[in-house]
Design a protein around this motif. Sequence first.
Motif, PDB file in Angstrom:
ATOM      1  N   LEU A   3     -40.791 -33.411  -2.836  1.00 51.86           N
ATOM      2  CA  LEU A   3     -39.708 -34.336  -3.166  1.00 51.86           C
ATOM      3  C   LEU A   3     -38.873 -34.576  -1.913  1.00 51.86           C
ATOM      4  CD1 LEU A   3     -38.396 -32.814  -6.511  1.00 51.86           C
ATOM      5  CD2 LEU A   3     -39.872 -34.796  -6.229  1.00 51.86           C
ATOM      6  N   VAL A   4     -38.429 -35.801  -1.744  1.00 52.35           N
ATOM      7  CA  VAL A   4     -37.579 -36.114  -0.608  1.00 52.35           C
ATOM      8  C   VAL A   4     -36.228 -36.561  -1.149  1.00 52.35           C
ATOM      9  CG1 VAL A   4     -37.265 -37.530   1.452  1.00 52.35           C
ATOM     10  CG2 VAL A   4     -39.569 -36.846   0.751  1.00 52.35           C
ATOM     11  N   LYS A   5     -35.201 -35.793  -0.823  1.00 53.31           N
ATOM     12  CA  LYS A   5     -33.838 -36.184  -1.163  1.00 53.31           C
ATOM     13  C   LYS A   5     -33.176 -36.617   0.128  1.00 53.31           C
ATOM     14  CE  LYS A   5     -33.598 -33.037  -5.050  1.00 53.31           C
ATOM     15  NZ  LYS A   5     -32.855 -31.988  -5.726  1.00 53.31           N
ATOM     16  N   ASN A   6     -32.031 -37.279   0.018  1.00 54.50           N
ATOM     17  CA  ASN A   6     -31.386 -37.712   1.258  1.00 54.50           C
ATOM     18  C   ASN A   6     -29.870 -37.731   1.130  1.00 54.50           C
ATOM     19  OD1 ASN A   6     -30.336 -40.563   0.699  1.00 54.50           O
ATOM     20  ND2 ASN A   6     -32.440 -40.720  -0.021  1.00 54.50           N
ATOM     21  N   LYS A   7     -29.237 -37.810   2.274  1.00 59.79           N
ATOM     22  CA  LYS A   7     -27.782 -37.873   2.362  1.00 59.79           C
ATOM     23  C   LYS A   7     -27.324 -39.211   2.928  1.00 59.79           C
ATOM     24  CE  LYS A   7     -27.213 -32.920   3.044  1.00 59.79           C
ATOM     25  NZ  LYS A   7     -26.682 -31.881   3.930  1.00 59.79           N
ATOM     26  N   ILE A   8     -28.115 -40.245   2.712  1.00 59.61           N
ATOM     27  CA  ILE A   8     -27.796 -41.556   3.267  1.00 59.61           C
ATOM     28  C   ILE A   8     -26.422 -42.031   2.805  1.00 59.61           C
ATOM     29  CG2 ILE A   8     -28.431 -44.003   3.322  1.00 59.61           C
ATOM     30  CD1 ILE A   8     -31.363 -43.070   3.158  1.00 59.61           C
ATOM     31  N   GLU A   9     -26.180 -41.990   1.513  1.00 59.55           N
ATOM     32  CA  GLU A   9     -24.906 -42.486   0.993  1.00 59.55           C
ATOM     33  C   GLU A   9     -23.728 -41.694   1.561  1.00 59.55           C
ATOM     34  OE1 GLU A   9     -22.684 -43.719  -3.177  1.00 59.55           O
ATOM     35  OE2 GLU A   9     -24.574 -42.605  -3.265  1.00 59.55           O
ATOM     36  N   ILE A  10     -23.874 -40.385   1.658  1.00 57.23           N
ATOM     37  CA  ILE A  10     -22.791 -39.548   2.192  1.00 57.23           C
ATOM     38  C   ILE A  10     -22.455 -39.948   3.626  1.00 57.23           C
ATOM     39  CG2 ILE A  10     -22.207 -37.180   2.916  1.00 57.23           C
ATOM     40  CD1 ILE A  10     -23.989 -36.287   0.466  1.00 57.23           C
ATOM     41  N   TYR A  11     -23.483 -40.004   4.488  1.00 53.27           N
ATOM     42  CA  TYR A  11     -23.240 -40.347   5.887  1.00 53.27           C
ATOM     43  C   TYR A  11     -22.768 -41.786   6.042  1.00 53.27           C
ATOM     44  CZ  TYR A  11     -25.497 -35.948   7.197  1.00 53.27           C
ATOM     45  OH  TYR A  11     -25.831 -34.626   7.357  1.00 53.27           O
ATOM     46  N   ARG A  12     -23.294 -42.676   5.216  1.00 52.28           N
ATOM     47  CA  ARG A  12     -22.882 -44.089   5.285  1.00 52.28           C
ATOM     48  C   ARG A  12     -21.408 -44.228   4.950  1.00 52.28           C
ATOM     49  NH1 ARG A  12     -22.224 -47.616   1.502  1.00 52.28           N
ATOM     50  NH2 ARG A  12     -23.364 -46.506  -0.131  1.00 52.28           N
ATOM     51  N   ARG A  13     -20.968 -43.538   3.907  1.00 55.29           N
ATOM     52  CA  ARG A  13     -19.562 -43.607   3.501  1.00 55.29           C
ATOM     53  C   ARG A  13     -18.643 -42.962   4.542  1.00 55.29           C
ATOM     54  NH1 ARG A  13     -18.564 -45.278  -1.798  1.00 55.29           N
ATOM     55  NH2 ARG A  13     -20.442 -45.493  -3.060  1.00 55.29           N
ATOM     56  N   GLU A  14     -19.110 -41.884   5.177  1.00 52.59           N
ATOM     57  CA  GLU A  14     -18.314 -41.251   6.235  1.00 52.59           C
ATOM     58  C   GLU A  14     -18.011 -42.225   7.369  1.00 52.59           C
ATOM     59  OE1 GLU A  14     -20.332 -37.714   7.571  1.00 52.59           O
ATOM     60  OE2 GLU A  14     -19.767 -36.589   5.767  1.00 52.59           O
ATOM     61  N   LEU A  15     -18.939 -43.152   7.603  1.00 48.29           N
ATOM     62  CA  LEU A  15     -18.764 -44.150   8.661  1.00 48.29           C
ATOM     63  C   LEU A  15     -18.132 -45.442   8.138  1.00 48.29           C
ATOM     64  CD1 LEU A  15     -22.150 -43.730  10.553  1.00 48.29           C
ATOM     65  CD2 LEU A  15     -19.904 -42.868  11.231  1.00 48.29           C
ATOM     66  N   ASN A  16     -17.683 -45.433   6.879  1.00 51.36           N
ATOM     67  CA  ASN A  16     -17.118 -46.637   6.252  1.00 51.36           C
ATOM     68  C   ASN A  16     -18.056 -47.832   6.396  1.00 51.36           C
ATOM     69  OD1 ASN A  16     -14.643 -45.450   5.354  1.00 51.36           O
ATOM     70  ND2 ASN A  16     -13.949 -45.496   7.476  1.00 51.36           N
ATOM     71  N   MET A  17     -19.331 -47.579   6.167  1.00 58.31           N
ATOM     72  CA  MET A  17     -20.362 -48.585   6.322  1.00 58.31           C
ATOM     73  C   MET A  17     -20.840 -49.016   4.932  1.00 58.31           C
ATOM     74  SD  MET A  17     -23.905 -47.941   8.440  1.00 58.31           S
ATOM     75  CE  MET A  17     -23.054 -47.658   9.975  1.00 58.31           C
ATOM     76  N   THR A  18     -21.037 -50.299   4.743  1.00 62.74           N
ATOM     77  CA  THR A  18     -21.583 -50.781   3.480  1.00 62.74           C
ATOM     78  C   THR A  18     -23.106 -50.648   3.493  1.00 62.74           C
ATOM     79  OG1 THR A  18     -21.890 -53.058   4.226  1.00 62.74           O
ATOM     80  CG2 THR A  18     -19.718 -52.498   3.292  1.00 62.74           C
TER      81      THR A  18
END
Length: 72
Positions: A3-18
């Motif tokens: 299974l592959v999980k990710n932290k994309i949303e977490i890191y994206r939000r940290e950078l205030n990126m949509t």
Amino acid sequence: MILVKNKIEIYRRELNMTQQDLAEKVKVSRQTIISLEKGRYNPSILLAHHIARVFQKNIEQVFIFEEEGNGQ
């Protein structure tokens, strides 16, 4: 099975990126980013590398590989 999980949303939000901002940076659609964040889609190694570079992280920090059903 892996299974592959990710932290994309977490890191994206940290950078205030949509989602759209990230999509444009890695040259994919916003729908692809949505699918990645929800775990519906696993990226190619090249896309994973591009995403990790945007966040200035290594791939292993962004994508977590877990083994499922190993019977232990």
